[in-house]
Design a protein around this motif. Structure first.
Motif, PDB file in Angstrom:
ATOM      1  N   MET A 169       0.846  -1.198   0.000  1.00  0.00           N
ATOM      2  CA  MET A 169       0.000   0.000   0.000  1.00  0.00           C
ATOM      3  C   MET A 169       0.879   1.244   0.000  1.00  0.00           C
ATOM      4  O   MET A 169       1.822   1.351   0.762  1.00  0.00           O
ATOM      5  N   THR A 170       0.593   2.222  -0.863  1.00  0.00           N
ATOM      6  CA  THR A 170       1.352   3.459  -0.914  1.00  0.00           C
ATOM      7  C   THR A 170       0.459   4.622  -0.549  1.00  0.00           C
ATOM      8  O   THR A 170      -0.761   4.508  -0.456  1.00  0.00           O
ATOM      9  N   ALA A 171       1.090   5.760  -0.353  1.00  0.00           N
ATOM     10  CA  ALA A 171       0.332   6.941   0.028  1.00  0.00           C
ATOM     11  C   ALA A 171      -0.591   7.375  -1.098  1.00  0.00           C
ATOM     12  O   ALA A 171      -0.286   7.195  -2.280  1.00  0.00           O
TER      13      ALA A 171
ATOM     14  N   PHE B  13       9.004  11.092   5.185  1.00  0.00           N
ATOM     15  CA  PHE B  13       9.964  10.305   5.937  1.00  0.00           C
ATOM     16  C   PHE B  13       9.453  10.061   7.354  1.00  0.00           C
ATOM     17  O   PHE B  13       8.709  10.875   7.911  1.00  0.00           O
ATOM     18  N   LEU B  14       9.877   8.953   7.931  1.00  0.00           N
ATOM     19  CA  LEU B  14       9.555   8.621   9.319  1.00  0.00           C
ATOM     20  C   LEU B  14      10.809   8.744  10.179  1.00  0.00           C
ATOM     21  O   LEU B  14      11.889   8.295   9.778  1.00  0.00           O
ATOM     22  N   LEU B  15      10.648   9.316  11.371  1.00  0.00           N
ATOM     23  CA  LEU B  15      11.738   9.459  12.316  1.00  0.00           C
ATOM     24  C   LEU B  15      11.250   9.100  13.717  1.00  0.00           C
ATOM     25  O   LEU B  15      10.047   9.184  14.011  1.00  0.00           O
ATOM     26  N   GLY B  16      12.181   8.749  14.603  1.00  0.00           N
ATOM     27  CA  GLY B  16      11.845   8.504  15.998  1.00  0.00           C
ATOM     28  C   GLY B  16      10.917   7.323  16.170  1.00  0.00           C
ATOM     29  O   GLY B  16      10.993   6.327  15.441  1.00  0.00           O
TER      30      GLY B  16
ATOM     31  N   ILE C 145       0.297   8.992  12.470  1.00  0.00           N
ATOM     32  CA  ILE C 145      -0.599   9.131  11.322  1.00  0.00           C
ATOM     33  C   ILE C 145       0.221   9.265  10.042  1.00  0.00           C
ATOM     34  O   ILE C 145      -0.223   8.864   8.952  1.00  0.00           O
ATOM     35  N   VAL C 146       1.422   9.811  10.141  1.00  0.00           N
ATOM     36  CA  VAL C 146       2.279   9.920   8.956  1.00  0.00           C
ATOM     37  C   VAL C 146       2.678   8.528   8.479  1.00  0.00           C
ATOM     38  O   VAL C 146       2.682   8.252   7.275  1.00  0.00           O
ATOM     39  N   ARG C 147       3.007   7.647   9.413  1.00  0.00           N
ATOM     40  CA  ARG C 147       3.341   6.267   9.028  1.00  0.00           C
ATOM     41  C   ARG C 147       2.165   5.607   8.326  1.00  0.00           C
ATOM     42  O   ARG C 147       2.327   4.942   7.298  1.00  0.00           O
ATOM     43  N   ALA C 148       0.967   5.786   8.862  1.00  0.00           N
ATOM     44  CA  ALA C 148      -0.217   5.211   8.227  1.00  0.00           C
ATOM     45  C   ALA C 148      -0.423   5.783   6.831  1.00  0.00           C
ATOM     46  O   ALA C 148      -0.859   5.071   5.915  1.00  0.00           O
ATOM     47  N   SER C 149      -0.079   7.067   6.652  1.00  0.00           N
ATOM     48  CA  SER C 149      -0.328   7.713   5.363  1.00  0.00           C
ATOM     49  C   SER C 149       0.523   7.135   4.239  1.00  0.00           C
ATOM     50  O   SER C 149       0.141   7.204   3.072  1.00  0.00           O
ATOM     51  N   ILE C 150       1.697   6.559   4.581  1.00  0.00           N
ATOM     52  CA  ILE C 150       2.543   5.984   3.528  1.00  0.00           C
ATOM     53  C   ILE C 150       2.406   4.462   3.468  1.00  0.00           C
ATOM     54  O   ILE C 150       3.140   3.792   2.750  1.00  0.00           O
TER      55      ILE C 150
ATOM     56  N   ALA D  37       9.453  -3.974  21.052  1.00  0.00           N
ATOM     57  CA  ALA D  37      10.525  -3.858  20.066  1.00  0.00           C
ATOM     58  C   ALA D  37       9.886  -3.956  18.687  1.00  0.00           C
ATOM     59  O   ALA D  37       9.384  -5.016  18.304  1.00  0.00           O
ATOM     60  N   GLN D  38       9.897  -2.851  17.944  1.00  0.00           N
ATOM     61  CA  GLN D  38       9.267  -2.821  16.632  1.00  0.00           C
ATOM     62  C   GLN D  38      10.080  -1.946  15.689  1.00  0.00           C
ATOM     63  O   GLN D  38      10.766  -1.006  16.120  1.00  0.00           O
ATOM     64  N   LEU D  39       9.956  -2.245  14.393  1.00  0.00           N
ATOM     65  CA  LEU D  39      10.695  -1.509  13.371  1.00  0.00           C
ATOM     66  C   LEU D  39       9.796  -1.366  12.151  1.00  0.00           C
ATOM     67  O   LEU D  39       9.247  -2.358  11.658  1.00  0.00           O
ATOM     68  N   ALA D  40       9.623  -0.139  11.669  1.00  0.00           N
ATOM     69  CA  ALA D  40       8.778   0.087  10.495  1.00  0.00           C
ATOM     70  C   ALA D  40       9.375  -0.607   9.272  1.00  0.00           C
ATOM     71  O   ALA D  40      10.598  -0.610   9.085  1.00  0.00           O
ATOM     72  N   ASP D  41       8.502  -1.191   8.454  1.00  0.00           N
ATOM     73  CA  ASP D  41       9.007  -1.919   7.284  1.00  0.00           C
ATOM     74  C   ASP D  41       9.557  -0.984   6.209  1.00  0.00           C
ATOM     75  O   ASP D  41      10.374  -1.389   5.388  1.00  0.00           O
ATOM     76  N   LYS D  42       9.117   0.269   6.201  1.00  0.00           N
ATOM     77  CA  LYS D  42       9.747   1.265   5.334  1.00  0.00           C
ATOM     78  C   LYS D  42       9.699   2.611   6.038  1.00  0.00           C
ATOM     79  O   LYS D  42       8.783   2.910   6.797  1.00  0.00           O
ATOM     80  N   TRP D  43      10.719   3.402   5.788  1.00  0.00           N
ATOM     81  CA  TRP D  43      10.871   4.683   6.475  1.00  0.00           C
ATOM     82  C   TRP D  43      10.640   5.871   5.547  1.00  0.00           C
ATOM     83  O   TRP D  43      10.704   7.014   5.983  1.00  0.00           O
ATOM     84  N   ARG D  44      10.388   5.590   4.293  1.00  0.00           N
ATOM     85  CA  ARG D  44      10.214   6.675   3.337  1.00  0.00           C
ATOM     86  C   ARG D  44       9.269   6.262   2.227  1.00  0.00           C
ATOM     87  O   ARG D  44       9.285   5.118   1.780  1.00  0.00           O
ATOM     88  N   ASP D  45       8.443   7.197   1.804  1.00  0.00           N
ATOM     89  CA  ASP D  45       7.667   7.034   0.582  1.00  0.00           C
ATOM     90  C   ASP D  45       7.652   8.391  -0.109  1.00  0.00           C
ATOM     91  O   ASP D  45       7.062   9.351   0.407  1.00  0.00           O
TER      92      ASP D  45
END
Length: 551
Positions: A1-3, A303-306, A187-192, A291-299
């Motif tokens: 799924m993309t933004a 960008f995702l941070l923190g 919400i930014v993570r959800a958006s991408i 302990a979790q890690l986003a599967d992608k940090w950019r679309d």
């Protein structure tokens, strides 16, 4: 799924502004640090946050010397020193509070120039960061707003829609880049369309903050009680402020320990006979450590941070620091793309470099968590046998005792193809130079070159033309020894103080710097946004490292 992507700016029933090139969603330490760094590169930024002011509850309580160095970069090192307390290291205890192992840290000694372990109250730090942000006229912070949508437009534009809760009105702003610093429920993570990969760690812990003027007479470092039944952590945060964390049993909730009377049985090993009227219970709450890690940090341009990109259990005190590392890594790259013709493809290096680093740090935290809590009685026996020997394992000693973090993975901005490869991807030291200033101050905000041999005149002229500050290492000094250990005589230092590449040939190394081979007269982005010294000053600085050098 993309933004969601739109090919046009469809009509919406509220104003759309296009006033800033970057919007930061979230004004915690990561978001404010990112906005401050961008502002210092001349990039106007809007910061949107759900809270009207600093979130008042204490959360993070530790940062290391690498993060303290970032605080110095954005201008709050001295203020932070005034509200923080250096810790003496880490002590592992068994369930009877007998010492299994101790990892000492010397508050006066650090390759980065600051104490290796620093304890603090997060709301106080956030107040410092926000006060510092107000000194940048090209940044605006709007609180008490809800970001409701982040929509990518074409070409290269992003629309952020938000509600002003004070006025009850909706707004939208179109920008070039969005930085999602909006926490675990981003919400930014959800958006991408990014999702959190679960690294299979989840524990419920009780967190208690206490203020007392009584002297507890405890070793002034972090205490980790390794107990599969009731693992615990004790830390002195400030002059009279203390933090305890206890793993909760399945049948327990935080409300069971909401008074000093019910909490005392847990904290009595540290407080002894201090009376209840000598203690102030600031807060008792429950946290679920994950302990979790986003599967992608950019679309695209988002960008995702923190915490939006990673969640680290707190056992090694690196959760908040990971977000500040994200900000330091990404801000200068975005500024370079906005301010000059640096290719946007170099922004791919953010995830390439930071994601593996974050995964490694999460792994270290998981290892410490399992060491504290796993194995029952067998685990206790293993800990008793193994823990005293951990300090003699070089890799662990560096990571636990010295707080050394792993080098960044290879990317277009971390070049390990050249030999030797020992320094690329690591942070350079930050010693005091002969004129009393630290290296970070001498290098400024752009690329730097650290060398044991003064470049030739034509090389100096070309380096200065591209805004690259040269520093000649003092013979026998820390930088000269650092280069020698890395089997190099010269290192290219990125604006975030990561070694881009190192070796023995100045000209070949400089050719790797983006834009260095551009047409004569083009100025590097660092010089364009924040001119360093003039060429004459740069040459004086080079001579200053060794007054005996001929001009």
């Amino acid at each position: 799924m993309t933004a969601p992507v739109s090919t046009s700016s469809a009509q919406i029933p509220y104003p759309v502004t296009t006033s800033v090139p970057v919007v930061v969603v979230g004004a915690g330490p990561t978001g404010v640090a990112a906005a401050t760094l961008l502002a210092d590169y001349g990039v106007p930024t809007l910061v949107l946050d759900r809270w009207k002011s600093v979130y008042p509850q204490p959360r993070a309580v530790h940062l290391d010397d690498e993060i303290h160095r970032i605080l110095a970069r954005i201008g709050v090192a001295e203020q932070f020193r005034a509200i923080s307390r250096p810790a003496l290291g880490l002590r592992l205890l068994d369930q009877n509070h007998h010492t299994l192992a101790q990892f000492d840290r010397d508050p006066t000694r650090s390759r980065h120039g600051y104490p290796q372990a620093n304890m603090f109250d997060q709301p106080e730090l956030e107040l410092l960061l926000r006060a510092n942000l107000t000194k940048r006229p090209n940044v605006q912070l709007r609180g008490n707003v809800d970001v409701t949508a982040v929509t990518q437009l074409e070409p290269g534009r992003v629309r952020v829609t938000y509600t002003d809760r004070d006025a009850g009105t909706q707004h939208a702003i179109e920008t070039s880049y969005v930085l999602g610093c909006d926490g675990a429920n981003s919400i930014v993570r959800a958006s991408i369309g990014a999702e959190m990969d679960d690294l299979r760690f989840e524990q419920r812990w009780l967190v208690a903050d206490v203020v007392t003027d009584a002297e507890l007479d405890q070793w002034d470092g972090v205490h980790q009680v390794c107990d599969p039944i009731r693992a615990a952590t004790y830390m002195r945060i400030g002059h009279n402020r203390y933090r305890w964390e206890f793993r909760l049993l399945p049948s327990e909730v935080a409300a069971d320990f909401s008074t000093l009377k019910t909490l005392r049985p847990l904290i009595v090993p540290w407080i002894g006979d201090v009376a209840d009227d000598g203690l102030e219970l600031v807060r008792v709450t429950e946290y679920t450590f994950r302990a979790q890690l986003a599967d992608k940090w950019r679309d695209g341009h988002v960008f995702l941070l923190g915490d939006a990109a990673h969640l680290t259990p707190p056992f090694i005190g690196q959760g908040m620091g990971a977000g500040l590392r994200d900000a330091m890594n990404l801000a200068w790259k975005i500024a370079a793309v906005i301010n000059t013709d640096m290719p946007a493809a170099l922004l791919d290096t953010y995830e390439q470099e930071r994601k593996p680093h974050a995964r490694t740090m999460i792994g270290l935290a998981l290892g410490m968590g399992w060491a504290m809590t796993a194995g029952g009685q067998v685990g206790n026996l293993v800990r008793r046998a193994v823990a005293p020997r951990l300090r003699w394992i070089p890799g662990l000693r560096d990571k636990i005792a010295n707080g050394t973090t792993p080098r960044l993975h290879q990317s277009a901005l971390v070049i390990k193809r050249r030999m030797p490869q020992h320094l690329a991807g690591t942070l350079c030291p930050n010693p005091v130079a002969v004129d009393g200033r630290r290296l970070d101050t001498l290098l400024g905000n752009g690329f730097g070159l650290v060398t044991t041999t003064r470049p030739l005149a034509f090389q100096l002229a070309a380096l200065d033309e591209h805004g690259i500050v040269v520093h000649v290492a003092e013979p026998g000094g820390e930088l000269e020894r650092w280069l020698r250990r890395g089997r190099a005589t010269v290192a290219i230092i990125r604006p975030d103080r990561t070694v881009m590449c190192a070796g023995r040939d100045v000209w070949n190394l400089c050719a790797a710097i983006p834009g260095f081979s551009a047409a004569s007269g083009q100025r590097a982005w660092a010089r364009t946004t924040h001119p360093p010294a003039s060429r004459t000053d740069t040459e004086l600085q080079v001579r200053g490292a060794d007054p005996g050098m001929p001009s």
